[in-house]
Enzyme design. Structure first.
Site, PDB file in Angstrom:
ATOM      1  N   LYS A 182       0.908  -1.305   0.062  1.00  0.00           N
ATOM      2  CA  LYS A 182       0.088   0.038   0.045  1.00  0.00           C
ATOM      3  C   LYS A 182       0.857   1.187  -0.060  1.00  0.00           C
ATOM      4  CE  LYS A 182      -1.976   3.105   1.924  1.00  0.00           C
ATOM      5  NZ  LYS A 182      -1.902   4.462   1.496  1.00  0.00           N
ATOM      6  N   CYS A 290      13.186  10.121   7.983  1.00  0.00           N
ATOM      7  CA  CYS A 290      13.214   9.855   9.134  1.00  0.00           C
ATOM      8  C   CYS A 290      14.212   9.827  10.007  1.00  0.00           C
ATOM      9  CB  CYS A 290      12.403   8.392   9.190  1.00  0.00           C
ATOM     10  SG  CYS A 290      13.240   7.347   8.246  1.00  0.00           S
ATOM     11  N   GLU A 387       9.008  16.145  15.430  1.00  0.00           N
ATOM     12  CA  GLU A 387       9.615  15.683  14.129  1.00  0.00           C
ATOM     13  C   GLU A 387       9.041  16.844  13.409  1.00  0.00           C
ATOM     14  OE1 GLU A 387       8.333  12.157  12.336  1.00  0.00           O
ATOM     15  OE2 GLU A 387      10.375  11.767  11.868  1.00  0.00           O
TER      16      GLU A 387
HETATM   17  P1  NAP Z   1       1.821   8.272   8.052  1.00  0.00           P
HETATM   18  O1  NAP Z   1       0.573   9.220   7.959  1.00  0.00           O
HETATM   19  O2  NAP Z   1       2.141   7.503   9.374  1.00  0.00           O
HETATM   20  O3  NAP Z   1       1.650   7.346   6.760  1.00  0.00           O
HETATM   21  C1  NAP Z   1       2.379   6.173   6.492  1.00  0.00           C
HETATM   22  C2  NAP Z   1       1.386   5.128   5.506  1.00  0.00           C
HETATM   23  O4  NAP Z   1       0.434   4.628   6.329  1.00  0.00           O
HETATM   24  C3  NAP Z   1       0.994   5.922   4.411  1.00  0.00           C
HETATM   25  O5  NAP Z   1       0.920   4.843   3.268  1.00  0.00           O
HETATM   26  C4  NAP Z   1      -0.482   5.979   4.864  1.00  0.00           C
HETATM   27  O6  NAP Z   1      -1.506   6.176   3.784  1.00  0.00           O
HETATM   28  C5  NAP Z   1      -0.760   4.958   5.831  1.00  0.00           C
HETATM   29  N1  NAP Z   1      -1.737   5.033   6.912  1.00  0.00           N
HETATM   30  C6  NAP Z   1      -2.461   6.183   7.353  1.00  0.00           C
HETATM   31  N2  NAP Z   1      -3.093   6.078   8.380  1.00  0.00           N
HETATM   32  C7  NAP Z   1      -3.147   4.738   8.724  1.00  0.00           C
HETATM   33  C8  NAP Z   1      -3.906   3.803   9.272  1.00  0.00           C
HETATM   34  N3  NAP Z   1      -4.869   4.178  10.279  1.00  0.00           N
HETATM   35  N4  NAP Z   1      -3.736   2.304   9.103  1.00  0.00           N
HETATM   36  C9  NAP Z   1      -2.732   2.028   8.268  1.00  0.00           C
HETATM   37  N5  NAP Z   1      -2.177   2.756   7.467  1.00  0.00           N
HETATM   38  C10 NAP Z   1      -2.145   3.909   7.577  1.00  0.00           C
HETATM   39  O7  NAP Z   1       3.229   8.919   7.739  1.00  0.00           O
HETATM   40  P2  NAP Z   1       3.666   9.776   6.482  1.00  0.00           P
HETATM   41  O8  NAP Z   1       3.320  11.375   6.981  1.00  0.00           O
HETATM   42  O9  NAP Z   1       3.121   9.440   5.251  1.00  0.00           O
HETATM   43  O10 NAP Z   1       5.092   9.636   6.719  1.00  0.00           O
HETATM   44  C11 NAP Z   1       6.146  10.400   7.483  1.00  0.00           C
HETATM   45  C12 NAP Z   1       6.316   9.421   8.710  1.00  0.00           C
HETATM   46  O11 NAP Z   1       7.087   8.381   8.164  1.00  0.00           O
HETATM   47  C13 NAP Z   1       7.473  10.346   9.381  1.00  0.00           C
HETATM   48  O12 NAP Z   1       7.075  10.378  10.842  1.00  0.00           O
HETATM   49  C14 NAP Z   1       8.771   9.539   9.406  1.00  0.00           C
HETATM   50  O13 NAP Z   1       9.685   9.637  10.346  1.00  0.00           O
HETATM   51  C15 NAP Z   1       8.004   8.169   9.074  1.00  0.00           C
HETATM   52  N6  NAP Z   1       9.137   7.471   8.325  1.00  0.00           N
HETATM   53  C16 NAP Z   1       9.877   6.593   9.131  1.00  0.00           C
HETATM   54  C17 NAP Z   1      10.919   5.709   8.317  1.00  0.00           C
HETATM   55  C18 NAP Z   1      11.564   4.703   8.943  1.00  0.00           C
HETATM   56  O14 NAP Z   1      12.304   3.833   8.393  1.00  0.00           O
HETATM   57  N7  NAP Z   1      11.887   4.624  10.328  1.00  0.00           N
HETATM   58  C19 NAP Z   1      11.243   6.018   7.024  1.00  0.00           C
HETATM   59  C20 NAP Z   1      10.392   7.126   6.290  1.00  0.00           C
HETATM   60  C21 NAP Z   1       9.579   7.743   6.956  1.00  0.00           C
HETATM   61  P3  NAP Z   1      -1.498   7.555   3.113  1.00  0.00           P
HETATM   62  O15 NAP Z   1      -0.353   8.493   2.921  1.00  0.00           O
HETATM   63  O16 NAP Z   1      -2.063   7.235   1.788  1.00  0.00           O
HETATM   64  O17 NAP Z   1      -2.612   8.282   3.982  1.00  0.00           O
END
Ligand code: NAP
Ligand code: MG
Length: 477
Positions: A182, A290, A387
């Protein structure tokens, strides 16, 4: 500040469809919802393509296809699985230029980064894990034959769309699992290109399924009883929701979540190199990283010197068209993310920190934010704790190595950290005391498929990359 330089826009244009379906059971299909969403180019806010909105029924179809696919894929000889994963790796390499343009168009990152980092590193992960497919018993020195887990639901964010997919899909397939991927709502196009590659590589139907959609699509995947493992990369907030939702259900889970990494600079460090590492640490991919070095901890005696060098250096960063090969800072991924960055920067100013910002003209359209940092930051300020996920650094000081460690570890996160010193023993001592999954010494943001990556504390659990990454996709490893 303006620069006289010749723009060098990338001329390769990827072949785009007007509208993309879902990739389920080896075929492109229309979503049951009959809904489509737009994906836009964040650098000019124009529409690139329409993408299917997958709902719970589509997730169900994909999970069933993955279950059927598992029966075939897990019984294939490991050497045959390896051959097919190598095919994916080679296809990514062959199409690397097109994929780089696609990644930059859809997500806003500078073409130099997608060309030199995202796409080659994605291919490298497929090459690396293809190589492990027929060596698992040796790799893990297992008492019993390694067994795949089953159907894996994999949810990725928008900051490194293809690379995060590669981190998940490659080890899962190598171990004999099948996947439902996804991608994030704002950056689905390279995951769909990966589906095309999988189709052309002739993998058995149902081994890789791609269901585009939004958070609700991800939630449907998390909730599906037919999924044996969830691998999630994204925010700590959503990671916690997922952990609660699958509690007690016997599903395996790995979480790669947020970070607020300390980049620790000692007075004896090679300061010019350290400043390059600071710049790379926070401005790479507009800070949508991240493991970004978003808290600079600098030894008090060199604070003014480092701040002066950093101020001069950010003036030379070129902000603009992500498809221009000279661009250092591309577009912010979405309007929502831009608003989040602005809000935190306002909070920094209101709480009394001093903002230093590169003066540059922002393009009239699209989402942009200049390279910035705060001095006079107190550890209690929001910019020091939360963050920001943008090109904004918080600068703080320390006097002794112990104080540096205390301040660096004073965060609920623990994904990565950096240390800059000319003394090897100090490097090792600090690295040992930092509570972070990855510690870079005299460098920052270096990645290799052979090294594990993952968090401590609220940055998540489980490892991706290396042999460690294989264990997360096997039953008894
Ligand atoms: P996010 O809102 O948590 O979304 C991540 C993914 O999860 C997206 O595909 C999102 O879909 C989906 N999603 C949203 N709500 C969900 C739910 N309730 N259940 C299941 N899936 C759900 O994060 P983001 O804002 O896209 O990404 C930024 C974050 O990712 C930052 O906090 C960053 O630090 C973290 N990150 C961590 C790493 C690591 O390796 N530790 C690497 C990269 C990023 P949609 O986008 O389609 O809504
Ligand atoms: Mg987009």
């Amino acid at each position: 500040m303006k620069f006289a330089y010749a723009p060098a826009p990338e001329r390769v244009r990827p072949q785009l469809r007007e509208r993309y379906g879902l990739f389920i059971d080896g075929r492109w299909t229309a979503p049951k919802s009959e809904r489509y969403m737009e994906t836009i180019n964040p650098a000019d806010e124009t529409r690139i393509a329409e993408v299917a909105y997958g709902d719970a029924q589509d997730v169900d179809r994909a999970v069933r296809a993955a279950r059927k696919g598992f029966e075939r894929w897990s019984k294939l000889s490991p050497a045959d699985r390896a051959k097919l994963i190598y095919r994916i790796a080679r296809a990514i390499t062959e199409r690397s230029r097109e994929l780089a343009v696609l990644e930059s168009l859809d997500g806003g990152k500078p073409i130099r980064e997608s060309r030199d980092f995202d796409i080659p590193t994605s291919a490298a992960h497929f090459f690396y894990y293809a190589g492990w497919a027929d060596k698992l018993e040796w790799a893990l020195r297992a008492q019993r034959a390694p067994e795949p887990i089953g159907v894996c639901g994999q949810i990725v964010p928008w900051n490194f769309p293809l690379l995060m997919a590669a981190w998940k899909v490659a080890p899962a397939l190598a171990c004999g699992n099948t996947v439902v991927l996804k991608p994030a709502e704002t950056t689905p196009l390279t995951a769909l290109a990966l589906a095309q590659i999988v189709e052309e590589a002739d993998l058995p139907a149902g081994v890789v399924n791609v269901v585009t959609g939004d958070g609700a699509t991800g939630a449907a995947l998390v909730d599906h009883d037919g999924v044996d493992k969830i691998a999630f990369t994204g925010s700590t907030e959503v990671g916690k929701i997922i952990q609660r939702r699958i509690a007690g259900k016997g599903k395996r889970l790995t979480l790669e979540l947020g970070g607020k990494a300390a980049n620790v600079v000692f007075a004896d460090a090679a300061l010019d190199q350290a400043v390059e590492g600071i710049v790379q640490g926070i401005y790479f991919n507009q800070g949508h990283v991240c493991c970004a070095g978003s808290r600079l901890l600098v030894e008090e005696s060199v604070h003014d010197d480092v701040v002066e060098r950093l101020t001069n250096r950010i003036r030379t960063l070129r902000l603009g068209d992500p498809l221009d090969k000279n661009t250092d800072i591309g577009a912010i991924n979405s309007r929502v993310q831009l608003e989040k960055i602005r809000e935190l920067v306002r909070a920094g100013i209101e709480q009394g920190a001093t903002l230093v910002q590169a003066e540059c003209e922002l393009p009239a359209r699209g989402f942009f934010f200049p390279a910035s940092f705060f001095t006079n930051v107190h550890p209690s300020h929001r910019v020091a704790r939360e963050e920001i996920f943008g090109p904004v650094l918080a600068v703080m000081t320390f006097r002794t190595p112990d104080e540096a460690i205390d301040k660096a570890n004073n965060t609920p996160y623990g994904l990565s950290a950096g240390v800059w010193t000319a003394q090897g023993s100090k490097n090792m001592w600090v690295a040992q005391h930092l509570r972070a999954g990855v510690v870079w010494c005299n460098t920052f943001n270096k990645f290799d498929p052979s090294s594990p990556f993952g968090g401590y504390k609220e940055s998540g659990f489980g490892r991706e990359g290396g042999v460690h990454g294989l264990r997360e996709y096997l039953k008894h490893a």
